[in-house]
Design a protein around this motif. Structure first.
Motif, PDB file in Angstrom:
ATOM      1  N   UNK A 110       0.857  -1.186   0.000  1.00  0.00           N
ATOM      2  CA  UNK A 110       0.000   0.000   0.000  1.00  0.00           C
ATOM      3  C   UNK A 110       0.890   1.231   0.000  1.00  0.00           C
ATOM      4  N   UNK A 111       0.699   2.177  -0.814  1.00  0.00           N
ATOM      5  CA  UNK A 111      -0.302   2.382  -1.857  1.00  0.00           C
ATOM      6  C   UNK A 111       0.304   2.222  -3.250  1.00  0.00           C
ATOM      7  N   UNK A 112       0.714   1.070  -3.620  1.00  0.00           N
ATOM      8  CA  UNK A 112       1.420   0.868  -4.884  1.00  0.00           C
ATOM      9  C   UNK A 112       0.619  -0.019  -5.841  1.00  0.00           C
ATOM     10  N   UNK A 113       1.302  -0.755  -6.739  1.00  0.00           N
ATOM     11  CA  UNK A 113       0.621  -1.567  -7.744  1.00  0.00           C
ATOM     12  C   UNK A 113       1.522  -2.719  -8.184  1.00  0.00           C
ATOM     13  N   UNK A 114       1.022  -3.561  -9.072  1.00  0.00           N
ATOM     14  CA  UNK A 114       1.770  -4.720  -9.548  1.00  0.00           C
ATOM     15  C   UNK A 114       3.105  -4.337 -10.174  1.00  0.00           C
ATOM     16  N   UNK A 115       3.219  -3.137 -10.670  1.00  0.00           N
ATOM     17  CA  UNK A 115       4.461  -2.640 -11.269  1.00  0.00           C
ATOM     18  C   UNK A 115       5.641  -2.793 -10.312  1.00  0.00           C
ATOM     19  N   UNK A 116       5.387  -2.836  -9.011  1.00  0.00           N
ATOM     20  CA  UNK A 116       6.452  -3.034  -8.013  1.00  0.00           C
ATOM     21  C   UNK A 116       7.278  -4.282  -8.299  1.00  0.00           C
ATOM     22  N   UNK A 158       1.962 -14.808 -11.044  1.00  0.00           N
ATOM     23  CA  UNK A 158       0.697 -14.091 -11.152  1.00  0.00           C
ATOM     24  C   UNK A 158       0.736 -12.885 -10.229  1.00  0.00           C
ATOM     25  N   UNK A 159       0.299 -11.755 -10.738  1.00  0.00           N
ATOM     26  CA  UNK A 159       0.179 -10.548  -9.923  1.00  0.00           C
ATOM     27  C   UNK A 159      -1.051  -9.774 -10.384  1.00  0.00           C
ATOM     28  N   UNK A 160      -1.520  -8.883  -9.545  1.00  0.00           N
ATOM     29  CA  UNK A 160      -2.691  -8.067  -9.882  1.00  0.00           C
ATOM     30  C   UNK A 160      -2.556  -6.707  -9.224  1.00  0.00           C
ATOM     31  N   UNK A 161      -3.236  -5.731  -9.790  1.00  0.00           N
ATOM     32  CA  UNK A 161      -3.378  -4.431  -9.136  1.00  0.00           C
ATOM     33  C   UNK A 161      -4.605  -4.564  -8.236  1.00  0.00           C
ATOM     34  N   UNK A 162      -4.410  -4.414  -6.946  1.00  0.00           N
ATOM     35  CA  UNK A 162      -5.531  -4.518  -6.024  1.00  0.00           C
ATOM     36  C   UNK A 162      -6.573  -3.450  -6.349  1.00  0.00           C
ATOM     37  N   UNK A 213      -8.642  -0.395  -6.587  1.00  0.00           N
ATOM     38  CA  UNK A 213      -8.336   0.984  -6.227  1.00  0.00           C
ATOM     39  C   UNK A 213      -6.930   1.418  -6.585  1.00  0.00           C
ATOM     40  N   UNK A 214      -6.113   0.523  -7.120  1.00  0.00           N
ATOM     41  CA  UNK A 214      -4.716   0.845  -7.411  1.00  0.00           C
ATOM     42  C   UNK A 214      -4.358   0.471  -8.844  1.00  0.00           C
ATOM     43  N   UNK A 215      -3.294   1.074  -9.354  1.00  0.00           N
ATOM     44  CA  UNK A 215      -2.803   0.742 -10.682  1.00  0.00           C
ATOM     45  C   UNK A 215      -3.873   0.860 -11.740  1.00  0.00           C
ATOM     46  N   UNK A 216      -3.993  -0.189 -12.571  1.00  0.00           N
ATOM     47  CA  UNK A 216      -4.949  -0.191 -13.679  1.00  0.00           C
ATOM     48  C   UNK A 216      -6.267  -0.883 -13.324  1.00  0.00           C
ATOM     49  N   UNK A 217      -6.469  -1.197 -12.047  1.00  0.00           N
ATOM     50  CA  UNK A 217      -7.740  -1.781 -11.618  1.00  0.00           C
ATOM     51  C   UNK A 217      -8.754  -0.670 -11.354  1.00  0.00           C
ATOM     52  N   UNK A 218     -10.022  -1.067 -11.272  1.00  0.00           N
ATOM     53  CA  UNK A 218     -11.099  -0.100 -11.033  1.00  0.00           C
ATOM     54  C   UNK A 218     -10.884   0.624  -9.702  1.00  0.00           C
ATOM     55  N   UNK A 219     -11.404   1.837  -9.650  1.00  0.00           N
ATOM     56  CA  UNK A 219     -11.326   2.671  -8.452  1.00  0.00           C
ATOM     57  C   UNK A 219     -12.719   3.184  -8.101  1.00  0.00           C
ATOM     58  N   UNK A 220     -13.626   2.257  -7.787  1.00  0.00           N
ATOM     59  CA  UNK A 220     -14.999   2.682  -7.503  1.00  0.00           C
ATOM     60  C   UNK A 220     -15.078   3.552  -6.246  1.00  0.00           C
ATOM     61  N   UNK A 221     -15.906   4.579  -6.302  1.00  0.00           N
ATOM     62  CA  UNK A 221     -16.060   5.495  -5.162  1.00  0.00           C
ATOM     63  C   UNK A 221     -16.716   4.804  -3.974  1.00  0.00           C
ATOM     64  N   UNK A 222     -17.702   3.970  -4.252  1.00  0.00           N
ATOM     65  CA  UNK A 222     -18.406   3.283  -3.163  1.00  0.00           C
ATOM     66  C   UNK A 222     -17.915   1.839  -3.097  1.00  0.00           C
ATOM     67  N   UNK A 223     -16.815   1.642  -2.406  1.00  0.00           N
ATOM     68  CA  UNK A 223     -16.208   0.316  -2.271  1.00  0.00           C
ATOM     69  C   UNK A 223     -15.564   0.242  -0.892  1.00  0.00           C
ATOM     70  N   UNK A 224     -15.695  -0.875  -0.188  1.00  0.00           N
ATOM     71  CA  UNK A 224     -15.143  -0.972   1.175  1.00  0.00           C
ATOM     72  C   UNK A 224     -13.628  -1.225   1.182  1.00  0.00           C
ATOM     73  N   UNK A 225     -12.846  -0.190   0.884  1.00  0.00           N
ATOM     74  CA  UNK A 225     -11.388  -0.329   0.878  1.00  0.00           C
ATOM     75  C   UNK A 225     -10.861  -0.525   2.297  1.00  0.00           C
TER      76      UNK A 225
END
Length: 94
Positions: free
Chosen positions: A52-58, A73-77, A79-91
């Motif tokens: 936190x607060x980075x992305x798979x690029x690490x 296998x890696x992913x952008x969690x 809210x981060x990187x190229x993944x969705x950043x929904x406003x109403x999401x329980x981060x």
């Protein structure tokens, strides 16, 4: 060649890391992921989870060398990187 030499000679740009995107859906939102290497029953698969607060690029620096021997296998969690950043999401950090 050492693992350090292999990784440094295969560095790529962030644009290249994200150039061929793959996504899965989590709760209706797209999540970027990247996979490399090949599955082998004799070798464990490696899952790279970024901080936190980075992305798979690490993981770019280690990615090439490790994917020569392991399925990776890696992913952008969410809210981060190229993944969705929904406003109403329980981060959470957890």
């Amino acid at each position: 060649m050492t693992a350090a030499a292999a990784t440094s000679s295969h560095r790529i740009t962030m644009q290249s890391w994200y150039a061929d995107p793959a996504y899965y859906r989590h709760k209706g939102h797209p999540v970027f992921f990247k996979q490399a290497g090949k599955a082998d029953a004799e070798q464990p698969a490696l899952l790279f989870i970024h901080g936190f607060p980075t992305a798979s690029w690490d993981w770019e620096y280690q990615w090439h060398a490790l994917s020569q021997s392991y399925a990776c296998l890696t992913a952008d969690m969410m809210g981060f990187g190229y993944s969705a950043k929904p406003a109403k999401y329980p981060y959470t950090i957890h």
